[in-house]
Design an enzyme around this catalytic site. Structure first.
Site, short mmCIF file in Angstrom:
data_model
loop_
_atom_site.label_atom_id
_atom_site.label_comp_id
_atom_site.label_asym_id
_atom_site.label_seq_id
_atom_site.Cartn_x
_atom_site.Cartn_y
_atom_site.Cartn_z
N ASN A 1 -4.64 2.04 -2.02
CA ASN A 1 -5.29 0.55 -2.08
C ASN A 1 -5.95 0.59 -3.38
O ASN A 1 -6.89 -0.60 -3.37
CB ASN A 1 -6.14 0.18 -0.55
CG ASN A 1 -7.37 0.90 -0.86
OD1 ASN A 1 -7.46 2.21 -1.10
ND2 ASN A 1 -8.43 0.10 -0.42
N GLY B 1 -0.65 1.31 7.96
CA GLY B 1 -1.28 2.03 7.13
C GLY B 1 -2.80 1.99 7.50
O GLY B 1 -3.51 3.28 7.11
N THR C 1 -5.33 9.63 20.83
CA THR C 1 -3.88 9.33 21.39
C THR C 1 -3.55 8.00 20.75
O THR C 1 -4.41 7.11 20.45
CB THR C 1 -4.12 9.19 22.94
OG1 THR C 1 -4.62 10.21 23.52
CG2 THR C 1 -2.81 8.71 23.39
N LEU C 2 -2.33 8.00 20.13
CA LEU C 2 -2.03 6.96 19.19
C LEU C 2 -1.25 5.91 20.40
O LEU C 2 -0.14 6.41 21.15
CB LEU C 2 -0.73 7.30 18.21
CG LEU C 2 -1.31 8.18 16.81
CD1 LEU C 2 -0.09 8.55 16.16
CD2 LEU C 2 -1.87 6.95 16.24
N LYS D 1 0.81 -1.20 0.04
CA LYS D 1 0.08 0.01 -0.10
C LYS D 1 0.69 1.25 -0.03
O LYS D 1 0.41 2.25 -0.48
CB LYS D 1 -0.92 0.04 1.23
CG LYS D 1 -2.10 -1.14 1.00
CD LYS D 1 -3.20 -0.78 1.98
CE LYS D 1 -4.36 -2.12 2.12
NZ LYS D 1 -5.12 -1.80 3.25
N GLY E 1 -14.62 -5.16 11.40
CA GLY E 1 -14.01 -4.57 9.91
C GLY E 1 -14.56 -5.19 8.71
O GLY E 1 -14.24 -4.81 7.48
N1 LIG Z 1 -11.41 -4.12 7.29
C1 LIG Z 1 -10.58 -3.53 6.42
O1 LIG Z 1 -11.07 -2.93 5.29
C2 LIG Z 1 -9.22 -3.21 6.82
C3 LIG Z 1 -8.57 -2.36 5.95
C4 LIG Z 1 -7.14 -2.27 6.12
C5 LIG Z 1 -6.42 -3.12 7.07
N2 LIG Z 1 -7.47 -4.04 7.88
C6 LIG Z 1 -6.68 -4.76 9.12
O2 LIG Z 1 -6.07 -3.97 9.95
C7 LIG Z 1 -5.10 -4.41 10.37
C8 LIG Z 1 -3.77 -3.49 10.06
O3 LIG Z 1 -3.56 -3.44 8.90
P1 LIG Z 1 -2.14 -2.68 8.50
O4 LIG Z 1 -2.10 -2.75 7.07
O5 LIG Z 1 -2.00 -1.20 9.32
O6 LIG Z 1 -1.07 -3.87 9.25
P2 LIG Z 1 0.35 -3.61 9.58
O7 LIG Z 1 0.94 -2.44 8.98
O8 LIG Z 1 0.95 -4.90 9.52
O9 LIG Z 1 0.22 -3.43 11.31
C9 LIG Z 1 -0.32 -2.25 11.91
C10 LIG Z 1 0.30 -2.05 13.23
O10 LIG Z 1 -0.04 -2.75 14.21
C11 LIG Z 1 0.88 -3.05 15.16
N3 LIG Z 1 1.19 -4.61 15.31
C12 LIG Z 1 1.62 -5.42 14.36
N4 LIG Z 1 1.50 -6.58 15.23
C13 LIG Z 1 0.99 -6.45 16.42
C14 LIG Z 1 0.69 -7.41 17.25
N5 LIG Z 1 0.86 -8.66 17.30
N6 LIG Z 1 0.11 -6.69 18.41
C15 LIG Z 1 -0.08 -5.59 18.46
N7 LIG Z 1 0.29 -4.51 17.74
C16 LIG Z 1 0.83 -5.19 16.48
C17 LIG Z 1 2.27 -2.33 14.70
O11 LIG Z 1 2.33 -1.13 15.40
P3 LIG Z 1 3.41 -0.84 16.35
O12 LIG Z 1 4.60 -1.54 16.02
O13 LIG Z 1 3.74 0.67 16.53
O14 LIG Z 1 2.93 -1.31 17.82
C18 LIG Z 1 1.87 -2.09 13.08
O15 LIG Z 1 2.42 -1.04 12.53
C19 LIG Z 1 -4.86 -5.78 9.83
O16 LIG Z 1 -5.57 -6.85 10.76
C20 LIG Z 1 -5.56 -5.57 8.60
O17 LIG Z 1 -6.21 -6.83 8.11
C21 LIG Z 1 -8.54 -4.01 7.76
#
Ligand SMILES: NC(=O)c1ccc[n+]([C@@H]2O[C@H](COP(=O)([O-])OP(=O)(O)OC[C@H]3O[C@@H](n4cnc5c(N)ncnc54)[C@H](OP(=O)(O)O)[C@@H]3O)[C@@H](O)[C@H]2O)c1
Length: 246
Positions: free
Chosen positions: A86, A127, A144-145, A65, A229
């Site tokens: 996306n 993302g 808050t992040l 992405k 989601g």
């Molecule tokens: N429903 C939808 O349409 C939709 C759309 C987009 C994404 N999503 C979902 O949203 C989630 C995040 O997507 P993304 O693309 O942003 O993924 P990503 O970049 O892989 O992960 C997002 C953030 O989550 C934290 N993280 C990763 N593994 C973790 C764990 N085991 N425990 C706690 N925090 C963790 C990390 O932040 P830190 O290292 O800063 O803690 C990472 O930067 C995924 O599950 C994805 O399937 C859903």
């Protein structure tokens, strides 16, 4: 025939391919197909476009992405603001990039949002979290992040251990934008103090598989509003379809 598809890697089962194939069947759209293109490196997008002259649109998923932006001829303002794309519209070999996760998140969030939800806790810094930040700013919701490794120098960025009673009491909206709780690791959940949840809270999980994660289950146990989601996924897919046909 007009071709559409998904790029990402790896692509196991894909929500998008199932969604669009069923949509085409249900709506009697016979001249369109939606295919998975698992490309091992984003550089392969250029040869994919030249080998597939009937390709009109692409969705983009993990891990491309952000990386795909370097290959776009034009970026929609939301792509510029979030640094994530996306959805791509292909016209005469030119790639126009969009971000439909933002619309998907905004519309699905609003289903159960109350005017009292003026403060949020946003879990994750990837993302998906960037799309959520964009929407929270647009809606004027203070946030808050929360990160396992918060950025030094960022004022509103804290660790999980720093999420305390006061913050949980004031922030009624809690958004999980991490993969914690996602299949197959369904026993995991973001480490926040759930004991402070009340029926004034709204827990939003970007995870869609399983439909009820432990995060949402813990919210429901305290009478909180919950949203998974699934709606976000469907809305971003329909928004992509609108862009490809406009
Ligand atoms: N429903 C939808 O349409 C939709 C759309 C987009 C994404 N999503 C979902 O949203 C989630 C995040 O997507 P993304 O693309 O942003 O993924 P990503 O970049 O892989 O992960 C997002 C953030 O989550 C934290 N993280 C990763 N593994 C973790 C764990 N085991 N425990 C706690 N925090 C963790 C990390 O932040 P830190 O290292 O800063 O803690 C990472 O930067 C995924 O599950 C994805 O399937 C859903």
């Amino acid at each position: 025939v007009r071709k559409f598809g998904l790029i990402g890697y790896p692509l196991g089962h894909s929500f998008s391919q199932t969604y669009f194939s069923e949509k085409f069947k249900k709506e009697g759209i016979r001249d369109c197909v939606y295919l998975n293109f698992p490309i091992a490196s984003i550089d392969l997008i250029s040869s994919l476009i030249s080998q597939e002259p009937l390709l009109c649109g692409l969705n983009v998923t993990i891990p491309y992405k952000q990386q795909v932006i370097a290959f776009l001829d034009h970026q929609h303002e939301v792509v510029v603001a979030t640094g994530a794309c996306n959805c791509i519209k292909i016209q005469a070999g030119k790639l126009r990039g969009f971000n439909t996760d933002v619309v998907g998140f905004e519309r699905s969030l609003q289903k159960k949002l109350h005017a009292e939800d003026t403060r949020a806790i946003l879990l994750g810094t990837g993302g998906a979290a960037r799309a959520a930040e964009y929407v929270l700013q647009k809606l004027g919701i203070d946030y808050t992040l929360v990160s396992r490794h918060p950025a030094t120098g960022r004022l509103n960025s804290i660790t999980y251990a720093q999420v305390d009673r006061d913050l949980m009491r004031s922030a009624t909206l809690i958004i999980n934008a991490t993969p914690a709780g996602m299949y197959p690791r369904v026993e995991s959940y973001p480490e926040i103090p759930y004991q402070y949840l009340t029926d004034r809270h709204y827990l939003y999980d970007m995870v869609y598989n399983p439909a009820q994660t432990l995060f949402l289950q813990k919210g429901a146990e305290h009478g909180a509003r919950t949203q998974n989601g699934t709606a976000m996924l469907a809305i971003q897919a329909e928004e992509s379809w609108t862009i490809w046909n406009s």
